[in-house]
Design a protein around this motif. Structure first.
Motif, PDB file in Angstrom:
ATOM      1  N   PRO A 163      47.406  37.119  51.051  1.00 24.08           N
ATOM      2  CA  PRO A 163      47.244  37.282  52.504  1.00 24.08           C
ATOM      3  C   PRO A 163      46.367  38.469  52.923  1.00 24.08           C
ATOM      4  CG  PRO A 163      49.554  36.906  51.951  1.00 24.08           C
ATOM      5  CD  PRO A 163      48.816  37.056  50.663  1.00 24.08           C
ATOM      6  N   LYS A 164      46.385  39.542  52.140  1.00 29.23           N
ATOM      7  CA  LYS A 164      45.608  40.727  52.512  1.00 29.23           C
ATOM      8  C   LYS A 164      44.199  40.729  51.933  1.00 29.23           C
ATOM      9  CE  LYS A 164      49.347  43.966  53.447  1.00 29.23           C
ATOM     10  NZ  LYS A 164      49.892  45.309  53.136  1.00 29.23           N
ATOM     11  N   VAL A 223      42.868  41.322  46.197  1.00 29.36           N
ATOM     12  CA  VAL A 223      43.730  42.396  45.701  1.00 29.36           C
ATOM     13  C   VAL A 223      43.058  43.157  44.554  1.00 29.36           C
ATOM     14  CG1 VAL A 223      45.938  42.895  44.569  1.00 29.36           C
ATOM     15  CG2 VAL A 223      45.828  41.209  46.424  1.00 29.36           C
ATOM     16  N   ASP A 253      51.130  47.242  47.076  1.00 32.76           N
ATOM     17  CA  ASP A 253      51.000  47.287  48.532  1.00 32.76           C
ATOM     18  C   ASP A 253      50.413  45.994  49.081  1.00 32.76           C
ATOM     19  OD1 ASP A 253      50.964  48.532  51.189  1.00 32.76           O
ATOM     20  OD2 ASP A 253      48.789  48.513  50.905  1.00 32.76           O
ATOM     21  N   MET A 254      49.395  45.490  48.424  1.00 27.56           N
ATOM     22  CA  MET A 254      48.716  44.303  48.943  1.00 27.56           C
ATOM     23  C   MET A 254      49.483  43.006  48.713  1.00 27.56           C
ATOM     24  SD  MET A 254      44.717  45.079  48.386  1.00 27.56           S
ATOM     25  CE  MET A 254      44.281  43.701  49.441  1.00 27.56           C
TER      26      MET A 254
END
Length: 188
Positions: free
Chosen positions: A57-58, A61, A135-136
């Motif tokens: 989603p981010k 990565v 985090d991602m």
């Protein structure tokens, strides 16, 4: 456990009163130095598929983690209180899926020509790269695990070259009691 080939030394970051201080490098000669470190992050197999397909989603990565690792190596002295700022001449970061467990391995190599080594820079690069992956992808798998961070080798300096006693034969992603897959040869 065998005896370390390196003698036990007085901690150089403590003065005669036991207070922390930054070690002076003024009298040391500048030499070529390199260090390599590694670590892993385990995750759900479906999350690994999405990360390696650049479908998280981010975003991508692996690309962001690689840049984060490089940036961390360059800024280690800002994060670790008694590290010296160093002229980093090169940082290489490799991220690859682990063969035995669902996860990714990061290896980072840092080099300089300076009066002190770049071990902390290589270790910091690996840690920050792993944290960036977490985090991602944490929305996909908050149970991811980070571990196995270790210095693989160092070159240059007063004590000369050093390689981890378990070398490349023990995978960073093996569990206690299991035989992990061999690591790829260390890049030169």
């Amino acid at each position: 456990m065998g005896r370390s080939p390196w003698p036990v030394l007085q901690l150089s970051h403590l003065d005669t009163q036991g207070q922390a201080h930054m070690v002076s490098m003024a009298e040391r000669p500048s030499t070529n130095r390199q260090a390599m470190a590694e670590g892993w992050i385990r995750m759900d197999p479906q999350v690994l598929k999405r990360i390696t397909a650049a479908d998280a989603p981010k975003g991508d990565v692996l690309a962001v983690a690689r840049i984060a690792a490089i940036q961390a190596a360059k800024r280690t002295w800002e994060l670790i209180p008694l590290c010296h700022p160093l002229p980093i001449h090169g940082v290489e970061v490799w991220i690859s899926p682990t063969a035995r467990h669902s996860g990714l391995r990061i290896q980072a190599s840092v080099n300089t020509h300076a009066r002190t080594g770049v071990e902390m820079e290589a270790l910091t690069a690996v840690q920050v790269g792993l944290l960036t992956i977490y985090d991602m992808a944490k929305a996909l798998d908050p149970a991811m695990e980070i571990g196995g961070v270790r210095l693989l080798s160092k070159q240059g300096g007063r004590r000369g070259d050093w390689r981890h006693p378990r070398g490349d034969q023990e995978a960073v992603d093996s569990h206690p009691g299991q035989q992990g897959e061999p690591l790829p040869p260390s890049p030169s």
